[in-house]
Design an enzyme around this catalytic site. Structure first.
Site, PDB file in Angstrom:
ATOM      1  N   PRO A   2      55.351  10.085  43.534  1.00  0.00           N
ATOM      2  CA  PRO A   2      56.455  10.873  42.994  1.00  0.00           C
ATOM      3  C   PRO A   2      56.060  11.717  41.793  1.00  0.00           C
ATOM      4  O   PRO A   2      55.686  11.195  40.751  1.00  0.00           O
ATOM      5  CB  PRO A   2      57.499   9.817  42.606  1.00  0.00           C
ATOM      6  N   GLU A   3      56.111  13.019  41.971  1.00  0.00           N
ATOM      7  CA  GLU A   3      55.966  13.946  40.860  1.00  0.00           C
ATOM      8  C   GLU A   3      57.321  14.636  40.715  1.00  0.00           C
ATOM      9  O   GLU A   3      58.303  14.174  41.285  1.00  0.00           O
ATOM     10  CB  GLU A   3      54.810  14.921  41.125  1.00  0.00           C
ATOM     11  N   ARG A 115      53.793  -1.455  43.857  1.00  0.00           N
ATOM     12  CA  ARG A 115      52.695  -1.626  42.907  1.00  0.00           C
ATOM     13  C   ARG A 115      53.140  -1.876  41.467  1.00  0.00           C
ATOM     14  O   ARG A 115      52.314  -2.001  40.572  1.00  0.00           O
ATOM     15  CB  ARG A 115      51.753  -0.423  42.982  1.00  0.00           C
ATOM     16  N   ARG A 157      43.982  23.789  23.024  1.00  0.00           N
ATOM     17  CA  ARG A 157      43.369  22.520  23.410  1.00  0.00           C
ATOM     18  C   ARG A 157      41.853  22.677  23.522  1.00  0.00           C
ATOM     19  O   ARG A 157      41.336  23.774  23.713  1.00  0.00           O
ATOM     20  CB  ARG A 157      43.928  22.035  24.754  1.00  0.00           C
TER      21      ARG A 157
END
Length: 284
Positions: A2-3, A115, A157
DNA sequence: CGCGCCTCCTGTGTGC
DNA sequence: TGCACACAGGAGGCGC
């Protein structure tokens, strides 16, 4: 897994099926499912009983249900979590972790998680934005997401671009699958140093992220017409639309070159070696 | 403080 | 046939 598109599909399902209903009782069958609720399972259940669910909200991959107490029921599906709306008489799922029953006696809400990377918690006073997720950045489909800020922060970054895409404090909702797909659409290699990307290049990548999330969301919308709150992200309908993810040795849809799999952060990255050549100054 | 590695967990697939 | 192990991976926590 699931994103954002899968979680949004679940959110819409919760909005439809549990919003406005009052919780009668809560049963925690596996303590790990509520480990983020530090006060324990009975406290968790006590804060929910008698409360009415006011809606269903999402930021990135997190979901929460604002309650009439001002608290929030916060949830994360992890990798295998499902929130299912089931008839009370339906047999328990093998990995059923938490059950919520409602005062109307109708369908119950079940948290099922093989899980156990996912979990639920009640955040006192968190109805507007739960405290545990205040560090999570807005996601790219949020109207208040700032493109300018994202572009600037990404370029400041000092890491590889895929690591940046997976950093939920920079941009939320993107996981391994959609990161690889967006990078392929943008013809960027996952190890491209963030500081070497121009502003237009980051803007193009962001457009690719939105494109792939939007395409997946449309596919998710079509499959979400059942009585279930469908979270079956791993064997989903969108699989067929993936260009590179999980397609090692298959031809690149753009140029036909066999897709390559690289180890990345103890998992995988998929690229087209021709469309996305590895930069000489690769950073990962 | 920024970055990156480690760990949690269990079912499935693969190779010997 | 059965065993061992790689693999799937989100994100908190911690070390450098």
């Amino acid at each position: 897994m699931p994103e954002l598109p899968e979680v949004e599909t679940v959110r819409a399902g919760l909005e439809r099926w549990v919003s406005g209903r009052t919780i009668a009782s809560v049963e925690v069958m596996h303590p790990r499912a509520v480990r983020r609720h530090l006060a324990g399972a009975s406290d968790f259940a006590g804060l929910l009983a008698g409360r009415t669910i006011l809606g269903a909200r999402r930021r990135g991959k997190y979901l929460w249900l604002p309650l009439d107490s001002g608290d929030a029921l916060l949830g994360h599906l992890g990798m295998s979590g499902q929130l299912l709306v089931q008839p009370v008489e339906a047999p328990d799922e093998t990995h059923l972790r938490v059950r919520l029953r409602f005062t109307d006696g109708g369908r119950e809400l079940r948290f099922v998680d093989q899980r156990t990377f996912g979990g639920l918690a009640v955040d006192p006073g968190g109805a507007e934005l739960p405290h545990p997720i205040q560090h999570i950045a807005r996601d790219p489909v949020d109207p208040l997401f700032s493109d300018t800020e994202f572009i600037a922060r990404t370029r400041s970054r000092r890491t590889g671009i895929k690591r940046a895409l997976l950093d939920q404090s920079l941009i939320s909702g993107v996981g391994n699958i959609y990161a690889d797909e967006a990078l392929w659409r943008s013809k960027l290699h996952w190890a491209r140093p963030t500081e070497t990307l121009t502003r237009p290049a980051v803007a193009l990548l962001l457009a690719s992220v939105r494109g792939v999330l939007g395409d997946a969301l449309l596919a998710g919308g079509t499959s979400f017409d059942s009585l279930y709150v469908n979270v079956n992200g791993e064997s989903g309908y969108f699989d067929r639309s993936l260009a590179v993810y999980g397609r090692r040795d298959e031809p690149c849809p753009r140029c036909g070159t066999p897709i390559r799999r690289d180890p990345f952060m103890n998992r995988s990255s998929y690229t087209c070696p021709r469309c996305q050549p590895r930069p000489r100054n690769a950073r990962w």
